[in-house]
Design a protein around this motif. Structure first.
Motif, PDB file in Angstrom:
ATOM      1  N   ILE A  96      38.995 -14.532  19.737  1.00  0.00           N
ATOM      2  CA  ILE A  96      37.863 -14.474  18.816  1.00  0.00           C
ATOM      3  C   ILE A  96      38.369 -14.270  17.398  1.00  0.00           C
ATOM      4  N   THR A  97      37.801 -15.023  16.481  1.00  0.00           N
ATOM      5  CA  THR A  97      38.094 -14.829  15.064  1.00  0.00           C
ATOM      6  C   THR A  97      36.806 -14.396  14.377  1.00  0.00           C
ATOM      7  N   VAL A 121      42.553 -21.804  26.521  1.00  0.00           N
ATOM      8  CA  VAL A 121      42.226 -20.840  25.472  1.00  0.00           C
ATOM      9  C   VAL A 121      40.787 -21.083  25.008  1.00  0.00           C
ATOM     10  N   GLU A 122      39.939 -20.083  25.235  1.00  0.00           N
ATOM     11  CA  GLU A 122      38.552 -20.164  24.771  1.00  0.00           C
ATOM     12  C   GLU A 122      38.486 -19.547  23.373  1.00  0.00           C
ATOM     13  N   LEU A 123      38.341 -20.383  22.369  1.00  0.00           N
ATOM     14  CA  LEU A 123      38.338 -19.938  20.977  1.00  0.00           C
ATOM     15  C   LEU A 123      36.910 -19.877  20.469  1.00  0.00           C
ATOM     16  N   GLU A 124      36.542 -18.733  19.903  1.00  0.00           N
ATOM     17  CA  GLU A 124      35.176 -18.541  19.421  1.00  0.00           C
ATOM     18  C   GLU A 124      35.202 -17.858  18.061  1.00  0.00           C
ATOM     19  N   VAL A 125      34.277 -18.254  17.182  1.00  0.00           N
ATOM     20  CA  VAL A 125      34.162 -17.670  15.854  1.00  0.00           C
ATOM     21  C   VAL A 125      32.886 -16.840  15.791  1.00  0.00           C
ATOM     22  N   LEU A 126      33.022 -15.563  15.449  1.00  0.00           N
ATOM     23  CA  LEU A 126      31.861 -14.698  15.238  1.00  0.00           C
ATOM     24  C   LEU A 126      31.688 -14.484  13.740  1.00  0.00           C
ATOM     25  N   GLN A 131      24.040 -11.823  13.685  1.00  0.00           N
ATOM     26  CA  GLN A 131      23.752 -11.795  15.119  1.00  0.00           C
ATOM     27  C   GLN A 131      24.788 -12.595  15.893  1.00  0.00           C
ATOM     28  N   ASN A 132      25.413 -11.946  16.874  1.00  0.00           N
ATOM     29  CA  ASN A 132      26.409 -12.622  17.710  1.00  0.00           C
ATOM     30  C   ASN A 132      26.180 -12.303  19.180  1.00  0.00           C
ATOM     31  N   ASP A 133      24.885 -12.168  19.558  1.00  0.00           N
ATOM     32  CA  ASP A 133      24.508 -11.881  20.943  1.00  0.00           C
ATOM     33  C   ASP A 133      25.151 -10.611  21.472  1.00  0.00           C
ATOM     34  N   GLY A 134      25.358  -9.644  20.593  1.00  0.00           N
ATOM     35  CA  GLY A 134      25.898  -8.363  21.022  1.00  0.00           C
ATOM     36  C   GLY A 134      27.372  -8.365  21.347  1.00  0.00           C
ATOM     37  N   ARG A 135      28.062  -9.471  21.106  1.00  0.00           N
ATOM     38  CA  ARG A 135      29.492  -9.544  21.410  1.00  0.00           C
ATOM     39  C   ARG A 135      30.316  -8.869  20.326  1.00  0.00           C
ATOM     40  N   HIS A 136      31.401  -8.247  20.759  1.00  0.00           N
ATOM     41  CA  HIS A 136      32.301  -7.586  19.825  1.00  0.00           C
ATOM     42  C   HIS A 136      33.680  -8.200  19.970  1.00  0.00           C
ATOM     43  N   PRO A 137      34.377  -8.456  18.865  1.00  0.00           N
ATOM     44  CA  PRO A 137      35.692  -9.122  18.963  1.00  0.00           C
ATOM     45  C   PRO A 137      36.705  -8.342  19.796  1.00  0.00           C
ATOM     46  N   LEU A 138      36.614  -7.011  19.828  1.00  0.00           N
ATOM     47  CA  LEU A 138      37.578  -6.225  20.588  1.00  0.00           C
ATOM     48  C   LEU A 138      37.350  -6.315  22.095  1.00  0.00           C
ATOM     49  N   ASP A 139      36.271  -6.977  22.501  1.00  0.00           N
ATOM     50  CA  ASP A 139      36.061  -7.225  23.926  1.00  0.00           C
ATOM     51  C   ASP A 139      36.892  -8.411  24.415  1.00  0.00           C
TER      52      ASP A 139
END
Length: 302
Positions: A96-97, A121-126, A131-139
């Motif tokens: 995650i970036t 590799v699942e790459l995602e940009v927050l 709002q990011n659907d409650g996702r946190h990069p440290l997860d």
């Protein structure tokens, strides 16, 4: 026909001499001859034309040599894949970036993924503070985070490597008088409305600007909930945004009539960090981090 028989056959075909082939295989010449004869009986064809001067392939031997070499190459590739799997080249991870990274970091991430073709590799940009659907990069397994340099959110459960400092810039209307300057210093901001992103903890860079602007009360600070609100207020002439340079430049690309000018006279207080889990590491995570840092080190050398 097994791999040992294929190896014996290809060795004789390469040397065209049973004695030399036997030496290369570390076996006796009579034993090798018996093995080749057994292979010929098994296949029901003659593979070699034997004479006192040389050993030549028969038409059937030529076909077997071509196909057997292909089999050996496949076995070697399979062995490499098995070894790579043990080293973490196979499997999947989530990367995650946060926000828009610099071109150098973005390119290094792309090169890392390209160097791991057997890894998913699942790459995602927050988008920060949106709002990011409650996702946190440290997860995630690996994250590229923007944080304060002097007080990063260190934790015993994460490894952290600083990559580069983040310069800040001002976002303002292209027609604003300050847009004529090549850079903007705190003393240029008297009487302006400064627009900041509203977050739980004010970044050191923002604090430095607020404290540095001379004459409290002559410069107004406004905190907005997201980047889009800052860009809209700037576009409407309601203030000047103060953002990481890559965010300000991105807003200029998205909206015409805006300008981005670097901030001067302030210390660099924010940076981009590579963060990954310290415990129970996915072997693919280790491979990704090792590859990225190797490529990043090479990029810094240029």
């Amino acid at each position: 026909m097994d791999t040992e028989q294929i190896r014996d056959f290809l060795t004789v075909a390469r040397y065209k001499n049973f004695s030399k082939a036997a030496e290369a295989l570390y076996i006796g010449q009579p034993a090798l001859s018996r093995r080749i004869s057994a292979l010929e009986r098994q296949l029901g064809v003659q593979l070699f034309l034997r004479s006192n001067k040389a050993v030549e392939l028969t038409p059937a031997g030529v076909i077997l040599q071509k196909e057997a070499q292909h089999i050996v190459e496949q076995l070697e590739q399979l062995e490499e894949k098995m070894q790579a799997a043990g080293q973490g080249a196979h499997g999947s991870i989530q990367v995650i970036t946060m926000g828009h990274l610099s071109d150098r970091i973005s390119q290094a991430i792309k090169d890392t993924i390209a160097a791991m073709p057997d890894c998913d590799v699942e790459l995602e940009v927050l988008i920060p503070h949106e709002q990011n659907d409650g996702r946190h990069p440290l997860d995630s397994d690996v994250a590229f985070l923007v944080m304060d340099i002097h007080s990063p959110e260190k934790t015993s459960q994460r490894h952290m490597v600083p990559l580069e400092d983040i310069p800040f810039s001002f976002l303002l209307p292209a027609a604003h008088p300050l847009a004529r300057l090549e850079e903007i210093r705190p003393e240029n901001l008297l009487g302006e409305n400064l627009l900041f992103l509203k977050i739980g903890r004010v970044p050191n860079q923002v604090q430095s600007l607020i404290w540095t602007v001379p004459g409290k009360g002559f410069c107004h600070t406004v905190f907005k909930r997201n980047l889009a609100s800052i860009a809209l207020d700037v576009e409407l002439g309601k203030g000047i945004g103060f953002l990481p340079t890559f965010e300000a430049e991105e807003r200029c690309r998205l909206t015409s009539g805006l300008a981005c000018r670097p901030a001067a006279g302030l210390p660099a207080e924010a940076g981009i960090f590579l963060v990954w889990k310290a415990e129970q590491e996915n072997p693919v995570t280790k491979r990704f981090v090792h590859t990225f840092l190797k490529l990043w080190g090479s990029a810094e050398g240029h």
